[in-house]
Scaffold this motif. Structure first.
Motif, PDB file in Angstrom:
ATOM      1  N   LEU A 285       0.666  -1.231  -0.281  1.00  0.00           N
ATOM      2  CA  LEU A 285      -0.003   0.063   0.089  1.00  0.00           C
ATOM      3  C   LEU A 285       0.567   1.440   0.276  1.00  0.00           C
ATOM      4  N   THR A 286       1.822   0.866   0.631  1.00  0.00           N
ATOM      5  CA  THR A 286       2.934   2.124   1.096  1.00  0.00           C
ATOM      6  C   THR A 286       3.564   2.366  -0.651  1.00  0.00           C
ATOM      7  N   ILE A 287       3.872   1.394  -1.008  1.00  0.00           N
ATOM      8  CA  ILE A 287       4.620   1.299  -2.405  1.00  0.00           C
ATOM      9  C   ILE A 287       3.723   2.246  -3.249  1.00  0.00           C
ATOM     10  N   PHE A 288       2.099   1.946  -3.311  1.00  0.00           N
ATOM     11  CA  PHE A 288       1.643   2.055  -4.320  1.00  0.00           C
ATOM     12  C   PHE A 288       1.220   3.661  -3.848  1.00  0.00           C
ATOM     13  N   LEU A 289       0.748   3.790  -2.918  1.00  0.00           N
ATOM     14  CA  LEU A 289       0.203   5.495  -2.383  1.00  0.00           C
ATOM     15  C   LEU A 289       2.115   6.183  -3.076  1.00  0.00           C
ATOM     16  N   SER A 290       3.271   6.422  -2.670  1.00  0.00           N
ATOM     17  CA  SER A 290       4.223   6.449  -2.881  1.00  0.00           C
ATOM     18  C   SER A 290       4.793   6.621  -4.261  1.00  0.00           C
ATOM     19  N   ILE A 291       3.662   5.865  -4.676  1.00  0.00           N
ATOM     20  CA  ILE A 291       4.531   5.840  -6.449  1.00  0.00           C
ATOM     21  C   ILE A 291       2.938   6.938  -6.876  1.00  0.00           C
ATOM     22  N   ASN A 292       1.988   6.964  -6.713  1.00  0.00           N
ATOM     23  CA  ASN A 292       0.976   8.397  -7.125  1.00  0.00           C
ATOM     24  C   ASN A 292       1.058   8.994  -6.032  1.00  0.00           C
ATOM     25  N   TYR A 293       2.184   9.667  -5.393  1.00  0.00           N
ATOM     26  CA  TYR A 293       1.883  10.564  -4.776  1.00  0.00           C
ATOM     27  C   TYR A 293       2.964  11.869  -5.540  1.00  0.00           C
ATOM     28  N   PHE A 294       4.260  10.985  -6.032  1.00  0.00           N
ATOM     29  CA  PHE A 294       5.079  11.722  -6.361  1.00  0.00           C
ATOM     30  C   PHE A 294       4.834  12.408  -7.336  1.00  0.00           C
ATOM     31  N   GLY A 295       5.117  13.287  -7.717  1.00  0.00           N
ATOM     32  CA  GLY A 295       4.485  13.942  -9.534  1.00  0.00           C
ATOM     33  C   GLY A 295       3.484  13.780  -9.552  1.00  0.00           C
ATOM     34  N   SER A 296       2.391  13.717  -8.362  1.00  0.00           N
ATOM     35  CA  SER A 296       0.512  13.367  -8.329  1.00  0.00           C
ATOM     36  C   SER A 296       0.301  15.277  -9.483  1.00  0.00           C
TER      37      SER A 296
END
Lengths: 371, 856
Positions: free
Chosen positions: A26-37
């Motif tokens: 979950l953290t990985i997915f959130l991080s992926i979506n967070y950066f540059g969102s």
């Protein structure tokens, strides 16, 4: 017994491991979506500084509403500061406050002095200031805007000429200026077109906006026999007062639904469209530092009252059609009050001359200036 | 079959384990792949957005190019207009000056009518008005083309409008200024008019290219571009649905309705950035591999853990098996000790009575019996050590006494093998020490016995030295055993002290032993905080050095030890240690034979011995008589020793309230002594008992006033005893009584044998009746105890077959008592079938006794 305990521990460990794995994923997915969102990108912010209260009838309310709608359409944040004193120090304070909100475009509505605006603009070169005037400015980051009121005012002149019974039309304006002369000349040309014999009485209130002065001017005009009143000014007070006095009038601002039957027409600029255009302007890329559009651009029209006669209406609409087809109001022979030819036959007064050089009044309509 | 099942179960377990591992691995891999894909998507998305940003500038540049182009053109026209106004050039020449190939030029008046050149269509009127108002600019008309207009002034006002038209053909001409000469190959641009929604200047081959949307008759992605452009001046988008390889961009041209639309190859924008993309993907891929390897490593560890679980289970099984073995050994000792009791007891009697060669035979019996006993003791000791029940009991002792015993035990064995046994004891060693005398003796004897055992000729030398530790009271005793035996190979030295290990089997096959001796020795030595070392040359001999620390009680030196040994050698015949004619003791045992043995052993002490055959009888007797000591057997039917004692203690009328009860048992397993003491016994004697031990115990617990110590030398008596009858040479297959066996258990005396046989035969009816009753009433536990007694008594009179039969029945009885319901039935069936056989064997034995020995 032992086996059960072992199994239980194993199960707990498995659940713990799965939970951990889930949280990590979950953290990985959130991080992926967070950066540059794009969610976190800051919205563009627009500022509006008003001398009057934002709900005051006339320009304050019209421009505030128009700008708000335009900002909503652009998904911009609008920050409004009203009742701001006109002095430079206060303007500077409010500007800084706006800058703190990442505002890049500020609209200044009211009688701020040109010097104060120039001074503030020079201090904040990265901000574009929009002011409601068409005078030239020296700062690169000041953009002037106005509407070709004279085009609608010409039609209003035609209507007034046809509608008056006393053959006296009253006109109230704050000061004699390029803008009021343009407006008054166009009105006079409109009147002249249908009734060359009519008088237009003008009273200068000598103040940007004053209820007393405006009431006084209205009283004087009424006493002078004017049966139609029109005006130029930031406030709608004169229209309201005329309605109260049961005098026919042509409003300079948008009319409300509950407007008086004495309102025979209203000049109706589309502030939302204007503000839309203004918000789209990138001052660094445009050669022109002012916005001045009119009926051909569909940003202003003359809103006719319900009680005018078909003849009046037909005359107004005919002229409106000509303007839309490209008829320049200030064209052909125009002679001023002093007999000087300001425009020869088969020539047209260009925008530049209108903006900077119309410090005269046309001949042919008896314009009585009262101070 | 069982093995097959086990192997199938193991296979299944391994299969499910492997499947579990595989599924976990696949789950991990899938998670990684999903994360990888999400990351890839996000990266591509971010990359595309960056690319869009990069490219925006490019679109801006192109639009700037067009802006300049259009502005310059208008400026030129303004210049000409200025010249016309100034009268420097005629309007006609002016118009000509701005014209070119494929272009229309002209002048319009303020009404939009042509003053010069072609008439323009009415839709140009608005543009004309704007020009009249001073706004020069360009507009595009679908059929006409691109029209530029500038005002021509007359004074301050505008009189005419100068115009110029680029026809559609001119716009499409690649030589026109609207086409780039240095355009890159990987991009295409076109000029688009937003107000008419028409392409003003297409690129070459526009309608045939992939960037032409046939359905909409518009440039590819126009809607997306316009939507995104909104209020912005320039934008760029990458949308794989529109084009997988090209970026789309658009930029408004300032102060006009035009915008440029362009298409640029994605890769050409990215250039080196794609490498970063590739590097990240590659590294992530490698990380995935690394992670997989790591997970595999973890799984391998899990497999190892699983295996270690299996190993642990195996170890537990082995431990359980070992416990079972220990129990088995302990139980076996009971079985073996019972007959051995009789043998050694009877032999003791013989040795007391016999002289000459008969005494020699008896001595041999004693020797063999003791060897057997020592083996049993070894096994018992080892089982004690294994179960951790062996304790070192520290007490004061005399070293000379220990050495004396050692000498007695070893010198005889050495002499048997014609070996010289030398003993050198340092006379300065203190005699009075504190330590576990019994274990010390055991350790020394073990090593010496070993030396004797493995030495065929030559000598065994035993040296005793001591070294005093200055800092404390400890004295390190050093026992050196040197032999001239076969020695030990170097490679065997490590195995020397392991259990059940016998070295050099080929050479030593004739040597008896359990292989436990040295293992017990080393354990006991360690328990006494000592050490043991071996130095050996194969074929020449070995030297064992045993060092044991002991506490010195008194610093009295041991003195000349050899002279004492000489003296001791002369005392070889039995002498009773005391007499106690006024003492009364009661011996309780359900086995008459054992009662007889005790009576016989204590005959010379003149103690009044009463016997009881059961706990109940014992309780009755202690109410009638006072006894100085009561010996109470442990295992008895109906009421065992423990219960008897318990009742005796609570008996109101007992005359023996303060009498010491001593346990008498053949059940000499580890920990049993403590058990007896805790139950209220004052002491414990393990069967078989020897006379001396019995006498010592009695002497210890008898009131001192009743003990009379005989004068030295007077006690020695010689009793003539006929030599034991030679075994009868007859066909023994049908015989119920095996005479040699009987003689063994009866101490080789005809008289005793006949007496015991008589006793045995006379009890036949009672015993058979008892067994029948037990069986009929279903008291199989009582039956088992009685048949157990029959087993040992039958054996002691030589009734081997009867004993065997009884043993089978006892086994079945035990199986019945401890087994499941199904087993019970099976065992009961066995007992019912074989009980008559036992009765018949008993009858036949009685017959044979009558016919062969005249015993009724």
């Amino acid at each position: 017994m032992e086996v059960n305990r072992h199994e239980r521990l194993k199960r707990r460990f498995t659940i713990f491991a799965l939970l951990q794995a889930f949280l990590i994923c979950l953290t990985i997915f959130l991080s992926i979506n967070y950066f540059g969102s794009t969610v976190w990108e800051q919205r563009t912010a627009i500022g509006l500084i008003l001398v009057d209260a934002r709900n005051d009838s006339g320009w304050p309310r019209e421009i505030t509403q128009g700008l708000q709608s335009a900002c909503d359409g652009h998904h911009y944040n609008l920050y409004i500061e009203d009742k701001v004193p006109v002095d430079e120090a206060n303007l500077e304070r409010i500007t800084k406050k706006m800058l703190g909100k990442n505002v890049k475009k500020i609209f200044l509505i009211g009688d701020f002095s040109s010097q104060a605006i120039e001074s503030i603009a020079k201090k904040h070169p990265n901000v574009t200031f929009f002011t409601n005037s068409i005078e030239d400015s020296y700062a690169d980051n000041i953009f002037k805007f106005s509407v070709r009121y004279h085009e609608a005012r010409y039609l209003a002149g035609i209507l007034a000429g046809l509608h008056t019974k006393s053959d006296i039309i009253g006109y109230i304006a704050p000061f004699p200026s390029l803008e009021t002369y343009q407006d008054l000349n166009a009105f006079a040309l409109g009147v002249q077109k249908v009734r060359p014999d009519i008088k237009v009485k003008v009273i200068w209130t000598e103040i940007w906006h004053s209820v007393n002065q405006e009431n006084k001017a209205l009283y004087l005009l009424q006493n002078a026999g004017a049966d139609i009143i029109t005006y130029y000014g930031p406030s709608q007070h004169i229209a309201q007062e005329a309605a109260a006095l049961e005098v026919d009038y042509i409003d300079f601002h948008n009319i409300e639904d509950n407007s008086s039957p004495h309102c025979i027409a209203a000049i109706d600029p589309d502030w939302q469209t204007i503000c839309d255009h203004l918000l789209d302007i990138n001052i660094n890329k445009s050669l022109s530092k002012y916005y001045w559009r009119g009926m051909m651009d569909d940003v202003i029209t003359l809103h006719l009252g319900p009680d005018i006669s078909p003849k009046e209406k037909s005359a107004v609409l005919d002229s409106q059609e000509k303007i839309l087809a490209g008829y320049p109001i200030f064209s052909g022979e125009i002679i001023d009050q002093h007999g000087i030819t300001r425009c020869k036959t088969d020539t047209v007064i260009d925008n530049n001359s209108l903006r900077k050089g119309m410090n005269w009044l046309v001949k042919g309509v008896d314009i009585i200036e009262t101070r | 079959m069982k093995r097959d099942n086990t192997s199938t179960a193991t296979d299944k377990r391994m299969l499910s384990f492997v499947l579990q591992l595989l599924s976990k691995f696949i789950i991990f891999l899938l998670i990684l792949i999903v994360i990888g894909l999400a990351l890839h998507d996000k990266m591509t998305d971010s990359l595309n957005r960056e690319v869009e940003k990069f490219n925006t500038t490019h679109g801006e540049l192109i639009s700037f190019y067009y802006y300049n182009l259009l502005t310059t053109d208008l400026d030129n026209m303004s210049n000409i207009s200025g010249m016309i106004t100034a009268g420097n050039i005629s309007p006609a020449n002016g118009a000509l000056a701005i014209g070119g190939k494929g272009q229309l030029v002209g002048i319009l008046d303020i009404h939009g009518n042509n003053f010069l050149g072609d008439t323009l269509p009415p839709e140009t009127r608005i543009q004309c008005t704007r020009a009249l108002q001073g706004e020069k600019g360009w507009k595009y008309y679908t059929d006409l083309g691109l029209v530029g207009m500038v005002p021509i002034y007359d004074g301050d006002n505008v009189r005419y409008v100068l115009y110029k038209v680029y026809t559609p053909e001119a716009l499409q001409d690649i030589n026109s200024p609207f086409h780039f000469s240095d355009k890159r190959d990987d991009e295409e641009n076109l000029l688009y008019d937003k107000s008419t929604q028409q392409v003003v200047v297409p690129f070459t081959g526009y309608k045939e290219s992939e960037f032409y949307d046939h359905d909409k008759d518009a440039p590819l992605g126009l809607n997306e571009l316009l939507e995104k452009l909104g209020s912005k001046n320039e934008i760029s988008i990458f949308n794989s649905k529109l084009s997988r390889d090209y970026l789309l961009y658009a930029a408004s041209i300032p102060d006009s309705d035009f915008m440029i639309i362009g298409y640029r190859e994605w890769r050409s924008v990215l250039t080196g950035i794609t490498n970063i993309h590739l590097i990240i993907i590659w590294v992530f891929g490698l990380l995935v591999v690394l992670f997989c390897v790591f997970i595999l490593y973890l799984f391998t560890n899990q497999v190892a853990a699983e295996e270690s679980t299996a190993l642990r289970e195996a170890r537990d099984d082995a431990l359980r098996a070992n416990e079972a073995k220990s129990e088995f050994l302990a139980n076996m000792s009971h079985e073996i000790r019972t007959p051995l009791n009789a043998i050694l007891g009877m032999n003791e009697m013989i040795m007391r009575e016999a002289t000459g060669s008969l005494k020699k035979y008896a001595f041999n019996v004693k020797s063999a019996g003791e060897t057997l006993l020592s083996i049993i003791n070894d096994i018992l000791d080892f089982s004690k050590i294994e179960s951790g029940k062996m304790e070192i009991v520290t007490a004061s002792y005399s070293l000379s006494s220990v050495l004396n015993d050692v000498y007695n035990m070893v010198s005889y064995k050495a002499s048997q093998k014609d070996l010289a046994f030398h003993m050198e004891v340092d006379p300065q060693i203190p005699d009075s020490l504190s330590g576990d005398e019994v274990r010390l003796r055991q350790v020394i004897v073990n090593i010496l016995n070993n030396a004797v055992k493995y030495t065929q000729k030559g000598s065994v030398t035993f040296i005793v030295k001591a070294r005093k530790h200055s800092e404390d009271e400890l004295l390190e005793l050093e026992f050196i055993t040197r032999d001239t035996g076969i020695g030990i190979r170097d490679e065997d030295k490590d195995k020397l002290f392991s259990k059940f290990q016998r070295l050099d089997l080929e050479k030593n096959r004739t040597i008896e032993g359990t292989g436990l001796g040295l293992a017990i020795t080393i354990r006991l030595t360690e328990m006494m905080h000592g050490s043991i070392a071996v130095d050996s040359v194969y074929g020449e001999g070995s030297t064992f050095t045993l060092k044991i620390p002991q506490v010195v009680e008194k610093n009295e030196p041991i003195g000349d030890f050899n002279s004492r040994i000489e003296a001791a050698l002369k005392k070889d015949t039995y002498t009773e240690s005391f007499t106690a004619p006024q003492a009364n003791i009661l011996v309780v045992d359900d086995n008459e034979m054992n009662l007889t043995v005790v009576e016989s052993l204590l005959e010379k002490t003149r103690i009044n011995i009463h016997t009881a055959k059961s706990g109940q009888e014992c309780l009755e007797m202690i109410q009638d008589n006072y006894y100085d000591i009561v010996f109470l057997d442990h295992m008895m039917p109906e009421m065992d020793g423990l219960e008897t004692l318990e009742r005796a203690k609570h008996l109101v009328n007992s005359k023996c309230k303060n009498t010491p009860f001593i346990a008498l048992t053949a059940n000499a397993v580890a920990g049993v002594k403590e058990m007896f003491l805790s139950k209220g016994f004052v002491d414990y004697v393990s069967k078989p008992v020897d006379g001396k031990t019995l006498e010592r115990i009695i002497q210890k617990h008898l009131p001192p006033e009743k003990i009379k110590i005989p004068a030295v030398g007077t006690a020695e008596q010689a009793h003539k005893q006929s030599p034991p009858a030679a075994p009868e040479a007859s066909d023994t297959t049908d015989q119920q009584i095996d005479l040699p066996t009987a003689m063994k258990f009866c101490g080789g005396t005809d008289e005793l044998q006949r007496r015991f046989l008589g006793m045995f035969v006379s009890r036949r009816e009672a015993v058979c009746k008892q067994l029948d009753n037990d069986l009929q009433s279903g008291k199989i536990d009582d039956y088992t105890i009685h048949v157990h007694a029959l087993k040992s008594t039958a054996l002691s009179i030589g009734g081997v077959k009867l004993s065997e039969c009884a043993k089978e029945l006892e086994f079945a009885g035990n199986g019945y008592c401890n087994g499941t319901e199904a087993e019970k039935e099976e065992h009961l069936q066995y007992i019912r079938e074989h009980h008559p056989q036992a009765v018949e064997l008993y009858a036949r034995l009685a017959n044979e006794a009558r016919e062969r020995f005249g015993v009724e």
